[in-house]
Write an enzyme that holds these catalytic residues in place. Sequence first.
Site, mmCIF file in Angstrom:
data_model
loop_
_atom_site.group_PDB
_atom_site.id
_atom_site.type_symbol
_atom_site.label_atom_id
_atom_site.label_comp_id
_atom_site.label_asym_id
_atom_site.label_seq_id
_atom_site.Cartn_x
_atom_site.Cartn_y
_atom_site.Cartn_z
ATOM 1 N N PHE A 1 0.804 -1.233 0.000
ATOM 2 C CA PHE A 1 0.000 0.000 0.000
ATOM 3 C C PHE A 1 0.830 1.273 0.000
ATOM 4 O O PHE A 1 0.330 2.346 -0.336
ATOM 5 C CB PHE A 1 -0.952 0.026 1.216
ATOM 6 N N LYS B 1 -1.044 -7.159 -9.276
ATOM 7 C CA LYS B 1 -2.026 -7.269 -8.189
ATOM 8 C C LYS B 1 -1.659 -6.196 -7.168
ATOM 9 O O LYS B 1 -0.779 -6.380 -6.324
ATOM 10 C CB LYS B 1 -1.964 -8.670 -7.563
ATOM 11 N N CYS C 1 9.790 1.433 3.598
ATOM 12 C CA CYS C 1 10.695 0.343 3.982
ATOM 13 C C CYS C 1 12.115 0.858 4.156
ATOM 14 O O CYS C 1 12.972 0.132 4.617
ATOM 15 C CB CYS C 1 10.638 -0.770 2.955
HETATM 16 P P1 NAD Z 1 1.416 -6.697 3.058
HETATM 17 O O1 NAD Z 1 2.459 -7.743 3.150
HETATM 18 O O2 NAD Z 1 0.313 -6.725 4.045
HETATM 19 O O3 NAD Z 1 0.698 -6.735 1.609
HETATM 20 C C1 NAD Z 1 1.461 -6.785 0.425
HETATM 21 C C2 NAD Z 1 0.639 -7.510 -0.636
HETATM 22 O O4 NAD Z 1 0.376 -8.850 -0.208
HETATM 23 C C3 NAD Z 1 -0.711 -6.861 -0.908
HETATM 24 O O5 NAD Z 1 -0.929 -6.830 -2.297
HETATM 25 C C4 NAD Z 1 -1.704 -7.769 -0.181
HETATM 26 O O6 NAD Z 1 -2.947 -7.844 -0.818
HETATM 27 C C5 NAD Z 1 -1.022 -9.123 -0.215
HETATM 28 N N1 NAD Z 1 -1.324 -9.967 0.961
HETATM 29 C C6 NAD Z 1 -1.599 -9.545 2.224
HETATM 30 N N2 NAD Z 1 -1.762 -10.608 3.044
HETATM 31 C C7 NAD Z 1 -1.574 -11.712 2.293
HETATM 32 C C8 NAD Z 1 -1.586 -13.119 2.580
HETATM 33 N N3 NAD Z 1 -1.839 -13.604 3.798
HETATM 34 N N4 NAD Z 1 -1.331 -13.974 1.565
HETATM 35 C C9 NAD Z 1 -1.071 -13.528 0.314
HETATM 36 N N5 NAD Z 1 -1.047 -12.207 -0.003
HETATM 37 C C10 NAD Z 1 -1.289 -11.307 0.970
HETATM 38 O O7 NAD Z 1 2.182 -5.286 3.062
HETATM 39 P P2 NAD Z 1 1.559 -3.833 3.158
HETATM 40 O O8 NAD Z 1 1.026 -3.635 4.532
HETATM 41 O O9 NAD Z 1 0.697 -3.540 2.001
HETATM 42 O O10 NAD Z 1 2.875 -2.940 2.962
HETATM 43 C C11 NAD Z 1 3.736 -2.602 3.995
HETATM 44 C C12 NAD Z 1 4.907 -3.558 4.100
HETATM 45 O O11 NAD Z 1 5.626 -3.588 2.864
HETATM 46 C C13 NAD Z 1 5.921 -3.159 5.148
HETATM 47 O O12 NAD Z 1 6.328 -4.305 5.833
HETATM 48 C C14 NAD Z 1 7.058 -2.573 4.329
HETATM 49 O O13 NAD Z 1 8.332 -2.625 4.956
HETATM 50 C C15 NAD Z 1 7.011 -3.445 3.136
HETATM 51 N N6 NAD Z 1 7.671 -2.825 1.994
HETATM 52 C C16 NAD Z 1 8.889 -3.298 1.644
HETATM 53 C C17 NAD Z 1 9.575 -2.725 0.608
HETATM 54 C C18 NAD Z 1 10.941 -3.216 0.239
HETATM 55 O O14 NAD Z 1 11.476 -2.739 -0.735
HETATM 56 N N7 NAD Z 1 11.549 -4.135 0.951
HETATM 57 C C19 NAD Z 1 9.012 -1.665 -0.106
HETATM 58 C C20 NAD Z 1 7.741 -1.212 0.249
HETATM 59 C C21 NAD Z 1 7.074 -1.808 1.318
#
Ligand code: NAD
Length: 484
Positions: A149, A173, A281
């Site tokens: 997000f 997605k 992140c």
């Molecule tokens: P999230 O892991 O909750 O969601 C990411 C994606 O996974 C979304 O599209 C969501 O629909 C999907 N998803 C959620 N739960 C799932 C499940 N149980 N099974 C399969 N798919 C699932 O992450 P978020 O809250 O949207 O984003 C924030 C996180 O992303 C933070 O931890 C941040 O550090 C990380 N992030 C990392 C980077 C990087 O470069 N390492 C960059 C941006 C964000």
Amino acid sequence: MKYAQVRNYVGGGFVTADLPLIDVYDPRSGHVISRVPLSRGSEVDAAVRAAREALPAWSATPIKERVQIFFRYKTLLERDIDSLTALISEENGKIESEARAEILKSAELTEFACSLPQIASGEILEVSRGVECRVERYPVGVVAAITPFNFPIMVPNWSIPNALALGNTMILKPSEMVPLSAGRIAELLTEAGLPPGVLQVVHGGQETVEALCDHPDIAGISFVGSTRVAKIVYRRATSNLKRCLALGGAKNHLIVMPDANREMTAANVVASMSGCAGQRCMAASVMVAVSETDHIITRMVEHARKMVPGRDIGPVISPAAKERITRYIDEAEADGATVLVDGRKTTVAGHEGGFYVGPTILDHVRPEMAIAQEEVFGPVLAIIRAKDVDEALRIENASPYGNAASVFTESGGVARYVMEHASAGMVGVNVGVPVPREPFSFGGWGESKFGVGDITGRGSIEFWTQAKKMTTKWNQEAGVNWMS
Ligand code: NAD
């Protein structure tokens, strides 16, 4: 509702399906602005079919022609920067300058994709008399990108321009919390000339992601999100024999030495922990203050107190995020941390329903506290005191994450020492957010990334392509030996 119900984008146009819906919020006001469908296996299947149909013609188009679309896409991003900025602010909550930076960064990512004909041009060598070996890069096939997000336009653009310019077709997605921007990306690419079926957008959550990981016709998946989900996706995709690059969460440490420039350090540390409301992140999460650094901390507190919520810092994404962040602060305080700046009871006049948390600085945090170890993902900085640089590095090295680390110092020797010994994939000196710019690649270490390669820049070429190694002999006089 301000926006119509969000729809999937398949085969070059929006499609409607009868699916369960969830609300999309404007985090600044707490108002529902749209609804997003939760796609199932059948929608994923339809999207994969469209991507498969488009693949032969797209992958056979010369790369120099494919990138023409991205030259145009870049100019369209620039043309629409104001409306895209407003849309990001609306669904994610970011303040205007932060949302605008996402578009500028997306243009830079696209610019890199336009240089791929020069960078990914393969290799050729006469390996023995009359015998040539060459390497040509081929697309992987139908691929998927699953995004979080916190950067509704930039993170999809980490994958889209490079993967498509290299000849793949894709299913995106996006996060179900910020689905509106993805539709605009698809529309702009279509306007730029992207043929139907080269990019699909399929909305949804867990079930949609699982269907992508299980689909036999998807060859590769890039994922960006939390470490918990990165592990799920990486395991599931690779156990289904796909290549996967899964970027996870972070716990970034900034090591501040007593000789650091006071003004520059204070401004950079506060900007790093509070920018995008700490939902980056690459955000500073722990500051390891080495020896006598009170003069810098005092200045940081002044900076943080001056920030006006709603103007200088946006809301966090949801009430659940606000509750989680507040709980971490409460627990740290109860555990003995000193709250120097407290953002817990933040409201913005006229936006009382918004999910605001102000910048928060906690001092005398101990390394074993949850706030020092876990990803908080809010505008919160935990200060841990250390006696010397080796103790600071031990604290940094103990984190299972490994996205970013920085050191603030005027000493070249200390800077080099920290750069060598920090256990992070992206390190900085006197930089609060050490994001490598194109053509350098973005990617962490440890539990911040699973898989080989990086997601942007040169590092992504290997991930989005497969190499074909060709050996040819046309010269009649070439000898025959055991190697050729
Ligand atoms: P999230 O892991 O909750 O969601 C990411 C994606 O996974 C979304 O599209 C969501 O629909 C999907 N998803 C959620 N739960 C799932 C499940 N149980 N099974 C399969 N798919 C699932 O992450 P978020 O809250 O949207 O984003 C924030 C996180 O992303 C933070 O931890 C941040 O550090 C990380 N992030 C990392 C980077 C990087 O470069 N390492 C960059 C941006 C964000």
